[in-house]
Design a protein around this motif. Structure first.
Motif, mmCIF file in Angstrom:
data_model
loop_
_atom_site.group_PDB
_atom_site.id
_atom_site.type_symbol
_atom_site.label_atom_id
_atom_site.label_comp_id
_atom_site.label_asym_id
_atom_site.label_seq_id
_atom_site.Cartn_x
_atom_site.Cartn_y
_atom_site.Cartn_z
ATOM 1 N N ASP A 84 0.829 -1.209 0.000
ATOM 2 C CA ASP A 84 0.000 0.000 0.000
ATOM 3 C C ASP A 84 0.862 1.258 0.000
ATOM 4 N N ALA A 85 2.063 1.157 0.590
ATOM 5 C CA ALA A 85 2.989 2.289 0.650
ATOM 6 C C ALA A 85 3.842 2.395 -0.613
ATOM 7 N N GLY A 86 3.607 1.514 -1.582
ATOM 8 C CA GLY A 86 4.323 1.592 -2.853
ATOM 9 C C GLY A 86 5.543 0.697 -2.970
ATOM 10 N N MET A 87 5.796 -0.129 -1.981
ATOM 11 C CA MET A 87 6.954 -1.022 -2.048
ATOM 12 C C MET A 87 6.583 -2.285 -2.825
ATOM 13 N N SER A 88 7.553 -2.818 -3.560
ATOM 14 C CA SER A 88 7.261 -4.011 -4.357
ATOM 15 C C SER A 88 8.345 -5.086 -4.273
ATOM 16 N N ASN A 89 9.523 -4.759 -3.798
ATOM 17 C CA ASN A 89 10.611 -5.729 -3.719
ATOM 18 C C ASN A 89 10.494 -6.494 -2.396
ATOM 19 N N LEU A 90 9.404 -7.260 -2.299
ATOM 20 C CA LEU A 90 9.040 -7.946 -1.062
ATOM 21 C C LEU A 90 8.987 -9.449 -1.306
ATOM 22 N N THR A 91 9.472 -10.197 -0.338
ATOM 23 C CA THR A 91 9.465 -11.653 -0.404
ATOM 24 C C THR A 91 8.947 -12.189 0.921
ATOM 25 N N HIS A 92 8.165 -13.239 0.858
ATOM 26 C CA HIS A 92 7.677 -13.896 2.071
ATOM 27 C C HIS A 92 8.457 -15.191 2.271
ATOM 28 N N MET A 93 8.949 -15.420 3.482
ATOM 29 C CA MET A 93 9.626 -16.669 3.799
ATOM 30 C C MET A 93 8.563 -17.725 4.091
ATOM 31 N N GLU A 94 8.469 -18.706 3.203
ATOM 32 C CA GLU A 94 7.462 -19.755 3.329
ATOM 33 C C GLU A 94 7.626 -20.526 4.628
ATOM 34 N N GLY A 95 6.523 -20.755 5.302
ATOM 35 C CA GLY A 95 6.554 -21.530 6.532
ATOM 36 C C GLY A 95 6.892 -20.718 7.758
ATOM 37 N N ASP A 96 7.452 -19.528 7.542
ATOM 38 C CA ASP A 96 7.764 -18.597 8.619
ATOM 39 C C ASP A 96 8.606 -19.269 9.705
ATOM 40 N N MET A 97 8.540 -18.772 10.928
ATOM 41 C CA MET A 97 9.396 -19.297 11.998
ATOM 42 C C MET A 97 9.005 -20.708 12.407
ATOM 43 N N LYS A 98 7.758 -21.088 12.195
ATOM 44 C CA LYS A 98 7.370 -22.474 12.492
ATOM 45 C C LYS A 98 8.236 -23.431 11.682
ATOM 46 N N ALA A 99 8.423 -23.130 10.402
ATOM 47 C CA ALA A 99 9.247 -23.979 9.541
ATOM 48 C C ALA A 99 10.719 -23.886 9.928
ATOM 49 N N TRP A 100 11.179 -22.686 10.298
ATOM 50 C CA TRP A 100 12.580 -22.509 10.696
ATOM 51 C C TRP A 100 12.886 -23.364 11.927
ATOM 52 N N PHE A 101 12.007 -23.284 12.929
ATOM 53 C CA PHE A 101 12.199 -24.079 14.146
ATOM 54 C C PHE A 101 12.092 -25.578 13.844
ATOM 55 N N ALA A 102 11.116 -25.966 13.008
ATOM 56 C CA ALA A 102 10.926 -27.381 12.665
ATOM 57 C C ALA A 102 12.153 -27.952 11.959
ATOM 58 N N ALA A 103 12.820 -27.130 11.159
ATOM 59 C CA ALA A 103 14.031 -27.567 10.448
ATOM 60 C C ALA A 103 15.267 -27.509 11.347
ATOM 61 N N GLU A 104 15.085 -27.042 12.568
ATOM 62 C CA GLU A 104 16.166 -26.917 13.553
ATOM 63 C C GLU A 104 17.343 -26.104 13.023
ATOM 64 N N LEU A 105 16.998 -24.994 12.352
ATOM 65 C CA LEU A 105 18.019 -24.094 11.833
ATOM 66 C C LEU A 105 18.482 -23.159 12.953
ATOM 67 N N PRO A 106 19.660 -22.559 12.831
ATOM 68 C CA PRO A 106 20.217 -21.756 13.922
ATOM 69 C C PRO A 106 19.400 -20.511 14.237
ATOM 70 N N ILE A 107 19.356 -20.197 15.519
ATOM 71 C CA ILE A 107 18.696 -18.972 15.972
ATOM 72 C C ILE A 107 19.638 -18.208 16.886
ATOM 73 N N GLU A 108 19.330 -16.927 17.037
ATOM 74 C CA GLU A 108 20.065 -16.066 17.974
ATOM 75 C C GLU A 108 19.105 -15.688 19.094
ATOM 76 N N THR A 109 19.685 -15.483 20.267
ATOM 77 C CA THR A 109 18.950 -14.909 21.393
ATOM 78 C C THR A 109 19.837 -13.824 21.992
ATOM 79 N N PRO A 110 19.203 -12.841 22.597
ATOM 80 C CA PRO A 110 20.034 -11.758 23.179
ATOM 81 C C PRO A 110 20.946 -12.252 24.292
#
Length: 127
Positions: free
Chosen positions: A101-127
């Protein structure tokens, strides 16, 4: 007639998704560990509490409810691309809609979001 308009209204977010590029969690991970790195900015639109509990290395946190307030921050980053995700996809869809709506178009969605990231046991950072 009311049912028709309700179905039409509910299908609008799906049409927005159909027009948005996607990338898998595996592709994001491979890009992060490659010498070239990821092209674009990872934007986690979950709450600050969810972000603090574990996020993708290098991601920035802009909660979906605050996305419009951060257009000035996101606008220059959009040139390289924005990769948006949340926990399961709903909030990322909201954020993508607001950015479009703000005119941006170079946008990508990460399929599966964080549920998929966690399910794949990929690395995460915590503070």
């Amino acid at each position: 007639m009311k049912k028709f308009f309700l179905v039409l209204l509910l299908s609008l977010p799906m049409q927005l998704w159909a027009e948005t590029q996607t990338i898998s969690v595996q592709e994001v991970h491979q890009a992060l560990i490659s010498e070239q790195g990821i092209k674009g900015t990872l934007v986690d639109v979950r709450t600050p509490e969810e972000f603090a509990a574990g996020h993708i290395p290098g991601a920035i946190n802009i909660p979906h409810k605050d996305i419009e307030a951060h257009l000035a921050t996101l606008s220059p980053l959009e040139k390289e691309g924005l990769i948006l995700f949340c926990r399961s996809g709903k909030r990322a869809g909201y954020a993508i809609e607001k950015l479009k709506d703000a005119g941006m178009s170079n946008l990508t969605h990460m399929e599966g979001d964080m549920k998929a990231w966690f399910a794949a046991e990929l690395p995460i950072e915590t503070p």
